[in-house]
Design a protein around this motif. Structure first.
Motif, PDB file in Angstrom:
ATOM      1  N   MET A 269     -23.329  25.485  33.644  1.00  0.00           N
ATOM      2  CA  MET A 269     -22.999  24.181  33.053  1.00  0.00           C
ATOM      3  C   MET A 269     -21.709  24.262  32.239  1.00  0.00           C
ATOM      4  O   MET A 269     -20.887  23.344  32.272  1.00  0.00           O
ATOM      5  CB  MET A 269     -24.165  23.655  32.222  1.00  0.00           C
ATOM      6  N   ARG A 270     -21.505  25.363  31.527  1.00  0.00           N
ATOM      7  CA  ARG A 270     -20.274  25.550  30.758  1.00  0.00           C
ATOM      8  C   ARG A 270     -19.069  25.593  31.706  1.00  0.00           C
ATOM      9  O   ARG A 270     -18.035  24.973  31.453  1.00  0.00           O
ATOM     10  CB  ARG A 270     -20.371  26.830  29.937  1.00  0.00           C
ATOM     11  N   LEU A 271     -19.224  26.312  32.821  1.00  0.00           N
ATOM     12  CA  LEU A 271     -18.137  26.395  33.807  1.00  0.00           C
ATOM     13  C   LEU A 271     -17.883  25.041  34.476  1.00  0.00           C
ATOM     14  O   LEU A 271     -16.733  24.678  34.737  1.00  0.00           O
ATOM     15  CB  LEU A 271     -18.465  27.460  34.854  1.00  0.00           C
ATOM     16  N   GLU A 272     -18.943  24.300  34.751  1.00  0.00           N
ATOM     17  CA  GLU A 272     -18.770  22.968  35.344  1.00  0.00           C
ATOM     18  C   GLU A 272     -18.031  22.046  34.387  1.00  0.00           C
ATOM     19  O   GLU A 272     -17.153  21.276  34.805  1.00  0.00           O
ATOM     20  CB  GLU A 272     -20.132  22.375  35.723  1.00  0.00           C
ATOM     21  N   ASP A 273     -18.345  22.119  33.092  1.00  0.00           N
ATOM     22  CA  ASP A 273     -17.641  21.307  32.094  1.00  0.00           C
ATOM     23  C   ASP A 273     -16.170  21.693  32.020  1.00  0.00           C
ATOM     24  O   ASP A 273     -15.287  20.831  31.961  1.00  0.00           O
ATOM     25  CB  ASP A 273     -18.286  21.465  30.712  1.00  0.00           C
ATOM     26  N   GLU A 274     -15.907  23.006  32.025  1.00  0.00           N
ATOM     27  CA  GLU A 274     -14.516  23.469  31.965  1.00  0.00           C
ATOM     28  C   GLU A 274     -13.757  23.049  33.218  1.00  0.00           C
ATOM     29  O   GLU A 274     -12.602  22.633  33.147  1.00  0.00           O
ATOM     30  CB  GLU A 274     -14.459  24.984  31.799  1.00  0.00           C
ATOM     31  N   ASN A 275     -14.411  23.135  34.365  1.00  0.00           N
ATOM     32  CA  ASN A 275     -13.794  22.718  35.614  1.00  0.00           C
ATOM     33  C   ASN A 275     -13.417  21.238  35.567  1.00  0.00           C
ATOM     34  O   ASN A 275     -12.314  20.851  35.971  1.00  0.00           O
ATOM     35  CB  ASN A 275     -14.741  23.001  36.783  1.00  0.00           C
ATOM     36  N   ALA A 276     -14.308  20.407  35.069  1.00  0.00           N
ATOM     37  CA  ALA A 276     -14.037  18.971  34.955  1.00  0.00           C
ATOM     38  C   ALA A 276     -12.871  18.719  34.000  1.00  0.00           C
ATOM     39  O   ALA A 276     -11.996  17.887  34.276  1.00  0.00           O
ATOM     40  CB  ALA A 276     -15.285  18.233  34.481  1.00  0.00           C
ATOM     41  N   ARG A 277     -12.835  19.461  32.880  1.00  0.00           N
ATOM     42  CA  ARG A 277     -11.741  19.303  31.919  1.00  0.00           C
ATOM     43  C   ARG A 277     -10.412  19.709  32.547  1.00  0.00           C
ATOM     44  O   ARG A 277      -9.406  19.008  32.409  1.00  0.00           O
ATOM     45  CB  ARG A 277     -12.008  20.146  30.673  1.00  0.00           C
ATOM     46  N   LEU A 278     -10.408  20.822  33.277  1.00  0.00           N
ATOM     47  CA  LEU A 278      -9.171  21.290  33.906  1.00  0.00           C
ATOM     48  C   LEU A 278      -8.704  20.333  35.004  1.00  0.00           C
ATOM     49  O   LEU A 278      -7.505  20.103  35.163  1.00  0.00           O
ATOM     50  CB  LEU A 278      -9.368  22.698  34.475  1.00  0.00           C
ATOM     51  N   ARG A 279      -9.636  19.764  35.748  1.00  0.00           N
ATOM     52  CA  ARG A 279      -9.266  18.783  36.776  1.00  0.00           C
ATOM     53  C   ARG A 279      -8.624  17.549  36.139  1.00  0.00           C
ATOM     54  O   ARG A 279      -7.640  17.019  36.655  1.00  0.00           O
ATOM     55  CB  ARG A 279     -10.477  18.371  37.608  1.00  0.00           C
ATOM     56  N   ALA A 280      -9.170  17.110  35.011  1.00  0.00           N
ATOM     57  CA  ALA A 280      -8.594  15.959  34.310  1.00  0.00           C
ATOM     58  C   ALA A 280      -7.195  16.296  33.790  1.00  0.00           C
ATOM     59  O   ALA A 280      -6.274  15.475  33.873  1.00  0.00           O
ATOM     60  CB  ALA A 280      -9.509  15.526  33.159  1.00  0.00           C
ATOM     61  N   GLU A 281      -7.034  17.507  33.276  1.00  0.00           N
ATOM     62  CA  GLU A 281      -5.731  17.952  32.783  1.00  0.00           C
ATOM     63  C   GLU A 281      -4.715  18.020  33.922  1.00  0.00           C
ATOM     64  O   GLU A 281      -3.566  17.617  33.768  1.00  0.00           O
ATOM     65  CB  GLU A 281      -5.896  19.339  32.146  1.00  0.00           C
ATOM     66  N   LEU A 282      -5.141  18.526  35.078  1.00  0.00           N
ATOM     67  CA  LEU A 282      -4.273  18.597  36.243  1.00  0.00           C
ATOM     68  C   LEU A 282      -3.869  17.202  36.700  1.00  0.00           C
ATOM     69  O   LEU A 282      -2.703  16.950  37.026  1.00  0.00           O
ATOM     70  CB  LEU A 282      -4.964  19.351  37.385  1.00  0.00           C
ATOM     71  N   GLU A 283      -4.805  16.286  36.715  1.00  0.00           N
ATOM     72  CA  GLU A 283      -4.506  14.912  37.116  1.00  0.00           C
ATOM     73  C   GLU A 283      -3.496  14.282  36.166  1.00  0.00           C
ATOM     74  O   GLU A 283      -2.580  13.582  36.590  1.00  0.00           O
ATOM     75  CB  GLU A 283      -5.791  14.082  37.176  1.00  0.00           C
ATOM     76  N   GLN A 284      -3.656  14.547  34.881  1.00  0.00           N
ATOM     77  CA  GLN A 284      -2.707  14.031  33.894  1.00  0.00           C
ATOM     78  C   GLN A 284      -1.315  14.621  34.137  1.00  0.00           C
ATOM     79  O   GLN A 284      -0.318  13.906  34.085  1.00  0.00           O
ATOM     80  CB  GLN A 284      -3.176  14.361  32.479  1.00  0.00           C
ATOM     81  N   ALA A 285      -1.233  15.916  34.435  1.00  0.00           N
ATOM     82  CA  ALA A 285       0.052  16.556  34.712  1.00  0.00           C
ATOM     83  C   ALA A 285       0.686  15.964  35.966  1.00  0.00           C
ATOM     84  O   ALA A 285       1.909  15.746  36.010  1.00  0.00           O
ATOM     85  CB  ALA A 285      -0.130  18.065  34.863  1.00  0.00           C
ATOM     86  N   ARG A 286      -0.123  15.681  36.971  1.00  0.00           N
ATOM     87  CA  ARG A 286       0.400  15.050  38.192  1.00  0.00           C
ATOM     88  C   ARG A 286       0.970  13.667  37.893  1.00  0.00           C
ATOM     89  O   ARG A 286       2.013  13.294  38.425  1.00  0.00           O
ATOM     90  CB  ARG A 286      -0.704  14.945  39.239  1.00  0.00           C
ATOM     91  N   GLU A 287       0.281  12.902  37.077  1.00  0.00           N
ATOM     92  CA  GLU A 287       0.758  11.566  36.717  1.00  0.00           C
ATOM     93  C   GLU A 287       2.074  11.638  35.951  1.00  0.00           C
ATOM     94  O   GLU A 287       2.987  10.850  36.200  1.00  0.00           O
ATOM     95  CB  GLU A 287      -0.299  10.827  35.900  1.00  0.00           C
ATOM     96  N   ILE A 288       2.179  12.604  35.041  1.00  0.00           N
ATOM     97  CA  ILE A 288       3.424  12.785  34.284  1.00  0.00           C
ATOM     98  C   ILE A 288       4.565  13.159  35.230  1.00  0.00           C
ATOM     99  O   ILE A 288       5.674  12.620  35.134  1.00  0.00           O
ATOM    100  CB  ILE A 288       3.242  13.851  33.177  1.00  0.00           C
ATOM    101  N   ALA A 289       4.303  14.070  36.161  1.00  0.00           N
ATOM    102  CA  ALA A 289       5.329  14.489  37.116  1.00  0.00           C
ATOM    103  C   ALA A 289       5.741  13.330  38.014  1.00  0.00           C
ATOM    104  O   ALA A 289       6.939  13.123  38.258  1.00  0.00           O
ATOM    105  CB  ALA A 289       4.819  15.660  37.954  1.00  0.00           C
ATOM    106  N   LEU A 290       4.789  12.561  38.499  1.00  0.00           N
ATOM    107  CA  LEU A 290       5.091  11.414  39.352  1.00  0.00           C
ATOM    108  C   LEU A 290       5.924  10.391  38.593  1.00  0.00           C
ATOM    109  O   LEU A 290       6.895   9.838  39.130  1.00  0.00           O
ATOM    110  CB  LEU A 290       3.793  10.787  39.863  1.00  0.00           C
ATOM    111  N   HIS A 291       5.579  10.150  37.342  1.00  0.00           N
ATOM    112  CA  HIS A 291       6.343   9.216  36.512  1.00  0.00           C
ATOM    113  C   HIS A 291       7.777   9.717  36.337  1.00  0.00           C
ATOM    114  O   HIS A 291       8.730   8.939  36.447  1.00  0.00           O
ATOM    115  CB  HIS A 291       5.666   9.042  35.145  1.00  0.00           C
ATOM    116  N   ALA A 292       7.935  11.015  36.090  1.00  0.00           N
ATOM    117  CA  ALA A 292       9.272  11.592  35.912  1.00  0.00           C
ATOM    118  C   ALA A 292      10.091  11.463  37.192  1.00  0.00           C
ATOM    119  O   ALA A 292      11.294  11.153  37.144  1.00  0.00           O
ATOM    120  CB  ALA A 292       9.160  13.052  35.489  1.00  0.00           C
ATOM    121  N   ILE A 293       9.460  11.677  38.342  1.00  0.00           N
ATOM    122  CA  ILE A 293      10.161  11.540  39.625  1.00  0.00           C
ATOM    123  C   ILE A 293      10.615  10.106  39.829  1.00  0.00           C
ATOM    124  O   ILE A 293      11.758   9.846  40.219  1.00  0.00           O
ATOM    125  CB  ILE A 293       9.261  12.016  40.782  1.00  0.00           C
TER     126      ILE A 293
END
Length: 136
Positions: A76-100
């Motif tokens: 469960m701890r790993l699943e929570d961390e995985n979800a947090r990292l996926r959200a962080e990755l999605e945010q980074a993708r949005e920032i990169a797309l905006h910059a492009i």
């Protein structure tokens, strides 16, 4: 169902146990072991939310697969961390797309050269987050 409704603790332990398909004593054990944390009324009675019921069903699923409670806690701890990292990755993708998109809106340079891009360098130590990812 809205997020507010899913988090609202409304079920008494007997109803929560029935919805999760387990005995009320099992819910008490899971609480003592720190796997679930139901809300409490002013009188100290447990109240479970739909999110809690979903969590209890996930615990039952892992138990049925033969996992012990410590293993379940780790999963469960790993699943929570995985979800947090996926959200962080999605945010980074949005920032990169905006910059492009912003870069594409700018007019092309007239000097014949490519755009100059500021470069930020940093030393990265393994296991630590590099400062290059910190926002200024």
């Amino acid at each position: 169902m809205s997020e507010r409704t899913r988090n609202r603790a409304v079920y008494v332990i007997s109803v929560a146990a029935e919805l999760a398909g387990m005995h009320p004593q099992t819910l008490r054990i899971y609480e003592r072991r720190g796997l679930v944390s139901p809300a409490r009324t002013e009188g100290g009675n447990r109240r479970y939310s739909d999110d809690d019921i979903e969590l209890l069903r996930r615990i039952a699923e892992l138990t049925n697969e033969g996992m012990n409670l410590e293993g379940i806690r780790r999963v469960m701890r790993l699943e929570d961390e995985n979800a947090r990292l996926r959200a962080e990755l999605e945010q980074a993708r949005e920032i990169a797309l905006h910059a492009i998109r912003e870069a594409e809106k700018r007019p092309a340079p007239t000097s014949g050269g490519a755009d100059l891009v500021p470069l930020k360098q940093a030393v990265a130590v393994f296991g630590q987050r590099p400062s290059i990812f910190d926002r200024d």
